[in-house]
Motif scaffolding. Structure first.
Motif, short mmCIF file in Angstrom:
data_model
loop_
_atom_site.label_atom_id
_atom_site.label_comp_id
_atom_site.label_asym_id
_atom_site.label_seq_id
_atom_site.Cartn_x
_atom_site.Cartn_y
_atom_site.Cartn_z
N LYS A 41 33.43 30.44 50.77
CA LYS A 41 32.75 31.58 51.39
C LYS A 41 32.13 31.20 52.73
O LYS A 41 32.08 32.00 53.64
CB LYS A 41 31.67 32.08 50.43
CG LYS A 41 32.27 32.74 49.21
CD LYS A 41 31.82 34.15 49.08
CE LYS A 41 32.52 34.81 47.90
NZ LYS A 41 31.87 36.04 47.52
N ASN A 42 31.62 29.97 52.85
CA ASN A 42 31.06 29.57 54.14
C ASN A 42 32.16 29.14 55.10
O ASN A 42 31.89 28.93 56.27
CB ASN A 42 30.02 28.46 53.97
CG ASN A 42 30.57 27.27 53.17
OD1 ASN A 42 31.75 27.24 52.85
ND2 ASN A 42 29.68 26.35 52.84
N GLY A 43 33.38 29.00 54.58
CA GLY A 43 34.56 28.84 55.41
C GLY A 43 34.70 27.54 56.15
O GLY A 43 33.88 27.19 56.98
N GLU A 44 35.75 26.78 55.84
CA GLU A 44 36.04 25.57 56.60
C GLU A 44 37.23 25.80 57.53
O GLU A 44 37.63 24.90 58.26
CB GLU A 44 36.32 24.38 55.66
CG GLU A 44 37.67 24.43 54.95
CD GLU A 44 37.64 25.27 53.69
OE1 GLU A 44 38.65 25.28 52.97
OE2 GLU A 44 36.62 25.91 53.42
N LEU A 45 37.82 26.98 57.52
CA LEU A 45 38.96 27.29 58.36
C LEU A 45 38.49 27.74 59.75
O LEU A 45 37.39 28.27 59.92
CB LEU A 45 39.81 28.39 57.72
CG LEU A 45 40.46 28.06 56.36
CD1 LEU A 45 41.23 29.25 55.84
CD2 LEU A 45 41.36 26.84 56.47
N LEU B 60 42.57 31.70 63.95
CA LEU B 60 43.46 32.39 63.02
C LEU B 60 43.54 33.88 63.34
O LEU B 60 44.57 34.53 63.08
CB LEU B 60 42.98 32.20 61.58
CG LEU B 60 43.15 30.80 60.98
CD1 LEU B 60 42.58 30.76 59.57
CD2 LEU B 60 44.62 30.39 60.96
N ALA B 61 42.49 34.43 63.91
CA ALA B 61 42.46 35.87 64.22
C ALA B 61 43.13 36.20 65.54
O ALA B 61 43.18 37.37 65.93
CB ALA B 61 41.02 36.35 64.22
N ALA B 62 43.65 35.19 66.22
CA ALA B 62 44.27 35.43 67.52
C ALA B 62 45.55 36.26 67.38
O ALA B 62 46.21 36.26 66.34
CB ALA B 62 44.57 34.10 68.21
N ARG C 167 37.75 39.80 55.16
CA ARG C 167 36.43 39.85 55.80
C ARG C 167 36.35 38.93 57.01
O ARG C 167 35.87 39.33 58.08
CB ARG C 167 35.36 39.47 54.77
CG ARG C 167 33.92 39.65 55.26
CD ARG C 167 32.92 39.17 54.23
NE ARG C 167 32.90 37.72 54.15
CZ ARG C 167 32.24 36.93 55.01
NH1 ARG C 167 31.57 37.46 56.02
NH2 ARG C 167 32.26 35.62 54.86
N GLN C 168 36.85 37.71 56.85
CA GLN C 168 36.75 36.74 57.93
C GLN C 168 37.61 37.13 59.13
O GLN C 168 37.17 37.04 60.29
CB GLN C 168 37.18 35.35 57.42
CG GLN C 168 36.21 34.70 56.44
CD GLN C 168 35.00 34.10 57.13
OE1 GLN C 168 34.80 34.25 58.34
NE2 GLN C 168 34.15 33.44 56.36
N LEU C 169 38.82 37.59 58.88
CA LEU C 169 39.69 37.96 60.00
C LEU C 169 39.15 39.17 60.75
O LEU C 169 39.19 39.22 61.98
CB LEU C 169 41.12 38.22 59.49
CG LEU C 169 41.88 36.99 58.98
CD1 LEU C 169 43.25 37.39 58.43
CD2 LEU C 169 42.05 35.96 60.10
N LEU C 170 38.66 40.16 60.02
CA LEU C 170 38.06 41.33 60.67
C LEU C 170 36.81 40.92 61.46
O LEU C 170 36.59 41.40 62.59
CB LEU C 170 37.71 42.39 59.63
CG LEU C 170 38.88 43.11 58.95
CD1 LEU C 170 38.37 44.04 57.86
CD2 LEU C 170 39.71 43.89 59.98
N ALA C 171 36.01 40.05 60.88
CA ALA C 171 34.78 39.61 61.55
C ALA C 171 35.06 38.84 62.82
O ALA C 171 34.23 38.82 63.75
CB ALA C 171 33.95 38.76 60.59
N SER D 290 42.94 46.02 56.75
CA SER D 290 41.75 46.67 56.19
C SER D 290 41.93 47.01 54.71
O SER D 290 40.95 47.31 54.01
CB SER D 290 41.43 47.95 56.97
OG SER D 290 42.52 48.86 56.89
N GLU D 291 43.16 46.94 54.20
CA GLU D 291 43.45 47.27 52.80
C GLU D 291 43.75 46.02 51.95
O GLU D 291 44.08 46.13 50.77
CB GLU D 291 44.66 48.20 52.71
CG GLU D 291 44.54 49.48 53.51
CD GLU D 291 45.87 50.22 53.62
OE1 GLU D 291 45.84 51.47 53.62
OE2 GLU D 291 46.92 49.54 53.71
#
Length: 454
Positions: free
Chosen positions: A362-366, A371-373, A392-396, A424-425
């Motif tokens: 949840k605190n994310g090491e990635l 990744l969201a590029a 959640r992480q990619l949208l954020a 989103s789904e």
């Protein structure tokens, strides 16, 4: 498997053949070659039947079929041009719990006579269960062309050696290694083909005197993502030579069907009601089996070096001095995307691919920002339970909620199912899929409909 393949010893056993035409002729030739005591019942016979009767090879009965003709028989073959007569033969044979072959009518038959490649005592039978006899014949012709005629002599030579091999080598693995050396010998087969038994005995004696390698080895084999057709040729060769196969949950049943029948199988994966075997325990299994001088195949789904922990297993083997090698496999990203019609790269949409483990915290090491590029394709392995966190992480980190996504369940298998939508789904889509599933995210997913073929 709708029909059980079985070779029968018909020597001096009575077989009833009903029919006297050209089709029955072909069956009679095979039965005579097998040494059967052939009785033929028909209202008329072609000329070869009379020749065979005159030579004392079979018995003719010029009459219509009657149930008492089955008395004392082991097998019945109906080869007339009358559907009604053939059905009668089949029905009466079944009532007596006797197998019956009905020519060109597998639905009426309880036994099938396959196409045969004869290198006696080596026999190869090919059957399509009556659905495609021409295909079976064409396959037989291909095999006939591939197999040299002298294979029968090599098989007969091996048969004579079996008692000595059994008394010389106590362990099954030792015996198998001896047979492999004999059958792969570059001169023995040709010597037997030339009829030089004295030289063949000399070569065989040398094989008995050669020490058999006792050191075990481990081969790490990628089994591919599911479809047995995606197993590499080298991978197939290795699993058919293994003494022991250590496999996990992601190895499909279709691939396991290709493993040598007498190889020991050790399951080390996670399944319902069982705990996953710890990696340290798997390493120990490999060390113990190879330490006993066995040829061990560690069979992993996909590619062993892509989220398969293969390197950890090789480190353990290397540290203990166990010889090893690696046969790469087609990874799930490649197989699942191809079978779903999703190109991983495309000049207009994605210039790179990232393979990512879905085991995220949840605190994310990635590196979620990268990744969201845009203009790349993300493939998440083992990400189904973390789908909500991935979303959640990619949208954020700025990825569009409309980014196309696909979840490929049981990829490349006959049970493959694709659940598609947008980022989103993703969390909701994950509830509609089952493990194992792969998550693909990127603009290339939108190409699925026009490009899919599976």
């Amino acid at each position: 498997m709708n029909w059980f393949p079985l070779f029968c010893d018909l020597r001096h056993k009575t077989v009833l053949l009903v029919g006297g035409g050209a089709v029955a002729e072909r069956k009679a030739r095979l039965l005579l070659k097998a040494g059967a005591d052939v009785r033929v019942c028909a209202t008329h016979f072609s000329s070869p039947f009379y020749e065979w009767q005159q030579a004392g090879k079979l018995t003719l009965r010029e009459a219509r079929f009657s149930p008492e003709h089955l008395d004392g028989c082991w097998l019945a073959i109906a080869a007339t041009d009358s559907h009604e007569v053939n059905q009668q033969v089949s029905d009466y044979a079944s009532a007596r719990q006797m197998f019956c072959n009905v020519v060109d009518a597998p639905a009426q038959a309880s036994a099938i006579m396959p196409s045969v490649v004869d290198r006696s005592p080596l026999m190869i039978a090919i059957s399509s269960a009556g659905d495609a006899p021409v295909m079976a014949r064409l396959l037989r012709e291909k095999i006939e062309a591939l197999l040299p005629q002298h294979l029968g002599k090599v098989a007969a030579w091996a048969g004579a050696l079996r008692p000595r091999v059994k008394s010389t080598f106590n362990e099954a693995g030792q015996r198998r290694r001896f047979w492999e050396k004999l059958f792969h010998h570059d001169r023995l087969a040709q010597t037997l083909a030339n009829g030089d038994d004295k030289q063949a005995e000399k070569l065989t004696e040398a094989l008995f005197n050669e020490p058999l390698a006792q050191q075990g080895e481990v081969v790490l084999v990628g089994a591919g993502p599911g479809d047995a057709g995606l197993l590499t040729l080298k991978g197939l060769q290795q699993i058919q030579q293994a003494d022991v196969v250590v496999y996990d949950r992601l190895v499909s049943e279709e691939v396991l069907e290709l493993v040598r029948r007498d190889a020991e199988r050790i399951f080390v994966g996670k399944r319902a009601g069982y705990h996953c075997v710890p990696q340290e325990a798997i390493n120990q299994i490999l060390l113990e089996q190879a330490g006993q001088g066995k040829r061990v195949v560690r069979l992993k789904g996909g590619d062993p070096f892509i989220f398969g922990r293969g390197a950890e297993e090789l480190e353990a083997l290397s540290g203990s001095g166990i010889p090893f090698s690696v046969v790469p496999g087609i990874t799930a990203a490649s197989g699942c995307s191809a079978y779903s019609g999703i190109p991983l790269t495309h000049r207009d949409y994605a210039q790179s691919v990232r393979l990512v483990t879905g085991h995220v915290q949840k605190n994310g090491e990635l590196d979620w920002q990268n990744l969201a590029a845009e203009r790349q394709t993300l493939v998440f392995y083992m990400g189904l339970t973390q789908a909500a966190e991935i979303q959640r992480q990619l949208l954020a980190h700025g990825m569009s909620g409309g980014m196309p996504v696909a979840l490929v369940e049981n990829g490349t298998s006959t049970r493959q199912r694709v659940v598609a939508g947008q980022l989103s789904e993703l969390a909701e889509l994950a509830t509609q899929a089952q493990s194992p599933s792969l998550i693909i995210i990127g603009r290339v997913v939108a190409l699925r409909e026009p490009l899919r073929w599976f």
